[in-house]
Design an enzyme around this catalytic site. Sequence first.
Site, short mmCIF file in Angstrom:
data_model
loop_
_atom_site.label_atom_id
_atom_site.label_comp_id
_atom_site.label_asym_id
_atom_site.label_seq_id
_atom_site.Cartn_x
_atom_site.Cartn_y
_atom_site.Cartn_z
N SER A 59 0.97 -1.10 -0.13
CA SER A 59 -0.24 0.03 0.01
C SER A 59 0.81 1.23 -0.13
O SER A 59 0.23 2.30 -0.15
CB SER A 59 -1.01 -0.10 1.04
OG SER A 59 -0.40 0.18 2.55
N LYS A 109 0.60 4.90 6.77
CA LYS A 109 0.09 5.43 5.82
C LYS A 109 0.76 6.81 5.84
O LYS A 109 1.45 7.21 6.95
CB LYS A 109 -1.40 5.67 6.08
CG LYS A 109 -2.26 4.36 6.08
CD LYS A 109 -2.19 3.67 4.68
CE LYS A 109 -2.88 2.24 4.77
NZ LYS A 109 -2.59 1.49 3.59
#
EC number: 3.4.21.89
Length: 203
Positions: A59, A109
Amino acid sequence: MSSESDSPTPQTPPAQPAASQPKADSPLMEGIKTIGLSVVLALGIRTFVAEARYIPSESMLPTLEVNDRLIVEKISYHFNPPRRGDIIVFHPTEALKQQNPSLNEAFIKRVIGLPGETVQVTGGRVLINGQPLEENYIQSPPDYQWGPEKVPADSFLVLGDNRNNSYDSHFWGYVPRQNIIGRAVVRFWPVNRLGELGPPPSY
Protein backbone atom coordinates in the site's frame (compact mmCIF):
# COMPACT_ATOMS: atom_id res chain seq x y z
CA MET A 1 58.49 -11.92 99.98
CA SER A 2 57.35 -12.94 96.58
CA SER A 3 59.46 -11.95 93.63
CA GLU A 4 56.39 -11.67 91.39
CA SER A 5 54.62 -8.36 90.96
CA ASP A 6 51.38 -7.94 92.76
CA SER A 7 49.96 -5.85 89.84
CA PRO A 8 47.22 -7.56 87.83
CA THR A 9 48.25 -9.34 84.66
CA PRO A 10 47.02 -7.44 81.52
CA GLN A 11 44.22 -9.26 79.73
CA THR A 12 44.26 -9.64 75.95
CA PRO A 13 41.02 -8.19 74.55
CA PRO A 14 38.88 -10.71 72.72
CA ALA A 15 39.30 -10.72 68.96
CA GLN A 16 36.65 -8.74 67.07
CA PRO A 17 35.01 -10.50 64.15
CA ALA A 18 36.02 -9.08 60.79
CA ALA A 19 33.39 -7.03 58.97
CA SER A 20 31.34 -9.38 56.82
CA GLN A 21 31.71 -9.00 53.06
CA PRO A 22 28.60 -9.04 50.88
CA LYS A 23 28.20 -12.39 49.30
CA ALA A 24 28.88 -12.26 45.59
CA ASP A 25 26.06 -13.37 43.34
CA SER A 26 26.63 -16.49 41.36
CA PRO A 27 27.35 -16.11 37.63
CA LEU A 28 23.87 -17.46 36.95
CA MET A 29 22.22 -14.80 39.13
CA GLU A 30 24.36 -12.06 37.55
CA GLY A 31 23.26 -13.25 34.13
CA ILE A 32 19.60 -13.22 35.17
CA LYS A 33 19.93 -9.67 36.52
CA THR A 34 21.61 -8.48 33.32
CA ILE A 35 18.94 -10.04 31.14
CA GLY A 36 16.19 -8.60 33.33
CA LEU A 37 17.65 -5.10 33.14
CA SER A 38 18.05 -5.40 29.38
CA VAL A 39 14.41 -6.43 29.00
CA VAL A 40 13.20 -3.52 31.15
CA LEU A 41 15.29 -1.03 29.16
CA ALA A 42 14.13 -2.49 25.85
CA LEU A 43 10.48 -2.32 26.89
CA GLY A 44 10.93 1.26 28.07
CA ILE A 45 12.53 2.31 24.81
CA ARG A 46 9.87 0.52 22.75
CA THR A 47 7.04 2.04 24.78
CA PHE A 48 8.24 5.63 25.02
CA VAL A 49 11.03 6.32 22.52
CA ALA A 50 11.14 4.24 19.35
CA GLU A 51 10.43 0.84 17.89
CA ALA A 52 11.08 -1.17 14.75
CA ARG A 53 8.30 -1.98 12.29
CA TYR A 54 8.12 -3.91 9.04
CA ILE A 55 6.00 -3.32 5.95
CA PRO A 56 3.50 -6.15 5.32
CA SER A 57 1.75 -4.89 2.17
CA GLU A 58 2.18 -2.93 -1.07
CA SER A 59 0.00 0.00 0.00
CA MET A 60 2.97 2.37 0.37
CA LEU A 61 4.73 1.54 -2.90
CA PRO A 62 6.99 2.86 -4.30
CA THR A 63 8.20 4.60 -1.12
CA LEU A 64 8.09 1.49 1.06
CA GLU A 65 8.35 -2.07 -0.17
CA VAL A 66 7.10 -5.29 1.40
CA ASN A 67 9.42 -6.41 4.24
CA ASP A 68 11.16 -3.05 4.56
CA ARG A 69 12.21 -2.46 8.18
CA LEU A 70 11.68 0.98 9.69
CA ILE A 71 12.42 2.89 12.88
CA VAL A 72 9.33 4.62 14.27
CA GLU A 73 10.04 7.43 16.74
CA LYS A 74 7.43 8.25 19.38
CA ILE A 75 8.65 11.46 20.99
CA SER A 76 8.07 14.34 18.58
CA TYR A 77 4.28 14.10 18.51
CA HIS A 78 4.16 14.76 22.24
CA PHE A 79 5.38 18.28 21.43
CA ASN A 80 4.26 18.97 17.85
CA PRO A 81 1.36 17.71 15.73
CA PRO A 82 1.92 15.55 12.66
CA ARG A 83 2.79 17.41 9.47
CA ARG A 84 1.56 16.83 5.97
CA GLY A 85 3.77 14.21 4.36
CA ASP A 86 4.74 12.44 7.59
CA ILE A 87 4.57 8.66 7.32
CA ILE A 88 2.80 7.56 10.48
CA VAL A 89 2.05 4.29 12.23
CA PHE A 90 -1.29 4.16 14.02
CA HIS A 91 -3.68 1.85 15.81
CA PRO A 92 -6.86 0.88 13.91
CA THR A 93 -9.62 3.46 14.28
CA GLU A 94 -13.10 2.65 15.56
CA ALA A 95 -14.42 2.78 11.99
CA LEU A 96 -11.81 0.22 10.95
CA LYS A 97 -12.70 -2.05 13.86
CA GLN A 98 -16.38 -1.85 12.95
CA GLN A 99 -15.59 -2.98 9.42
CA ASN A 100 -13.25 -5.72 10.65
CA PRO A 101 -13.68 -6.56 14.37
CA SER A 102 -10.70 -8.94 14.39
CA LEU A 103 -8.33 -6.26 13.09
CA ASN A 104 -5.61 -5.38 15.60
CA GLU A 105 -2.47 -4.77 13.53
CA ALA A 106 -1.08 -1.24 13.24
CA PHE A 107 -1.37 0.62 9.93
CA ILE A 108 1.20 2.78 8.15
CA LYS A 109 0.12 5.61 5.82
CA ARG A 110 1.09 9.13 4.80
CA VAL A 111 -0.55 12.20 6.36
CA ILE A 112 -2.29 14.19 3.62
CA GLY A 113 -5.07 16.27 5.23
CA LEU A 114 -4.62 18.25 8.45
CA PRO A 115 -7.33 19.27 10.96
CA GLY A 116 -9.69 21.88 9.51
CA GLU A 117 -8.57 21.45 5.89
CA THR A 118 -10.93 20.55 3.08
CA VAL A 119 -9.63 17.63 1.03
CA GLN A 120 -10.83 16.36 -2.33
CA VAL A 121 -9.56 13.67 -4.68
CA THR A 122 -10.57 14.37 -8.27
CA GLY A 123 -9.08 14.12 -11.74
CA GLY A 124 -6.13 12.11 -10.48
CA ARG A 125 -5.08 14.85 -8.04
CA VAL A 126 -5.46 15.60 -4.34
CA LEU A 127 -6.74 19.09 -3.60
CA ILE A 128 -6.13 20.78 -0.25
CA ASN A 129 -8.48 23.74 0.23
CA GLY A 130 -8.85 23.78 -3.55
CA GLN A 131 -5.09 23.77 -4.26
CA PRO A 132 -3.44 20.75 -5.95
CA LEU A 133 -0.92 18.80 -3.91
CA GLU A 134 2.39 18.08 -5.61
CA GLU A 135 3.07 14.37 -5.19
CA ASN A 136 6.07 12.95 -7.01
CA TYR A 137 6.24 9.91 -4.72
CA ILE A 138 2.98 8.10 -5.56
CA GLN A 139 2.79 4.86 -7.52
CA SER A 140 0.19 6.24 -9.94
CA PRO A 141 -2.53 8.93 -9.89
CA PRO A 142 -5.68 7.95 -8.00
CA ASP A 143 -8.43 6.65 -10.29
CA TYR A 144 -11.23 7.39 -7.81
CA GLN A 145 -13.22 10.45 -6.76
CA TRP A 146 -13.58 11.41 -3.10
CA GLY A 147 -14.81 14.44 -1.20
CA PRO A 148 -14.64 17.29 -0.76
CA GLU A 149 -14.68 16.74 3.00
CA LYS A 150 -13.42 18.78 5.93
CA VAL A 151 -10.98 17.03 8.25
CA PRO A 152 -12.28 17.07 11.86
CA ALA A 153 -10.37 18.63 14.74
CA ASP A 154 -7.54 16.50 16.18
CA SER A 155 -7.81 14.09 13.25
CA PHE A 156 -5.87 13.44 10.06
CA LEU A 157 -6.64 12.17 6.59
CA VAL A 158 -4.11 9.52 5.56
CA LEU A 159 -3.53 7.86 2.20
CA GLY A 160 -1.19 5.17 0.93
CA ASP A 161 1.36 6.15 -1.71
CA ASN A 162 0.01 3.28 -3.82
CA ARG A 163 -3.23 5.20 -4.19
CA ASN A 164 -5.18 2.59 -6.11
CA ASN A 165 -4.19 -0.29 -3.86
CA SER A 166 -4.45 1.15 -0.35
CA TYR A 167 -7.06 0.64 2.34
CA ASP A 168 -6.96 4.15 3.79
CA SER A 169 -8.98 7.23 4.73
CA HIS A 170 -10.94 7.31 1.49
CA PHE A 171 -12.50 4.00 2.64
CA TRP A 172 -12.89 4.40 6.40
CA GLY A 173 -12.36 8.04 7.39
CA TYR A 174 -9.93 9.89 9.60
CA VAL A 175 -7.25 8.97 12.14
CA PRO A 176 -7.68 10.59 15.58
CA ARG A 177 -4.43 11.94 16.97
CA GLN A 178 -4.75 9.65 20.00
CA ASN A 179 -4.45 6.61 17.70
CA ILE A 180 -1.06 7.62 16.33
CA ILE A 181 1.88 5.53 17.57
CA GLY A 182 4.66 7.52 15.96
CA ARG A 183 6.45 8.70 12.82
CA ALA A 184 8.49 6.48 10.53
CA VAL A 185 11.87 8.20 10.20
CA VAL A 186 14.48 5.73 8.93
CA ARG A 187 14.53 2.60 6.82
CA PHE A 188 17.28 0.31 8.13
CA TRP A 189 16.60 -2.75 5.98
CA PRO A 190 17.44 -3.70 3.31
CA VAL A 191 20.84 -2.07 3.64
CA ASN A 192 20.97 -1.02 -0.01
CA ARG A 193 17.94 1.21 0.64
CA LEU A 194 18.96 2.39 4.10
CA GLY A 195 18.24 6.04 4.82
CA GLU A 196 15.87 8.69 6.09
CA LEU A 197 12.35 8.79 4.71
CA GLY A 198 11.58 11.66 2.37
CA PRO A 199 10.48 15.25 3.06
CA PRO A 200 6.80 16.19 3.17
CA PRO A 201 4.96 17.14 -0.02
CA SER A 202 3.92 20.71 -0.79
CA TYR A 203 1.18 22.48 -2.69
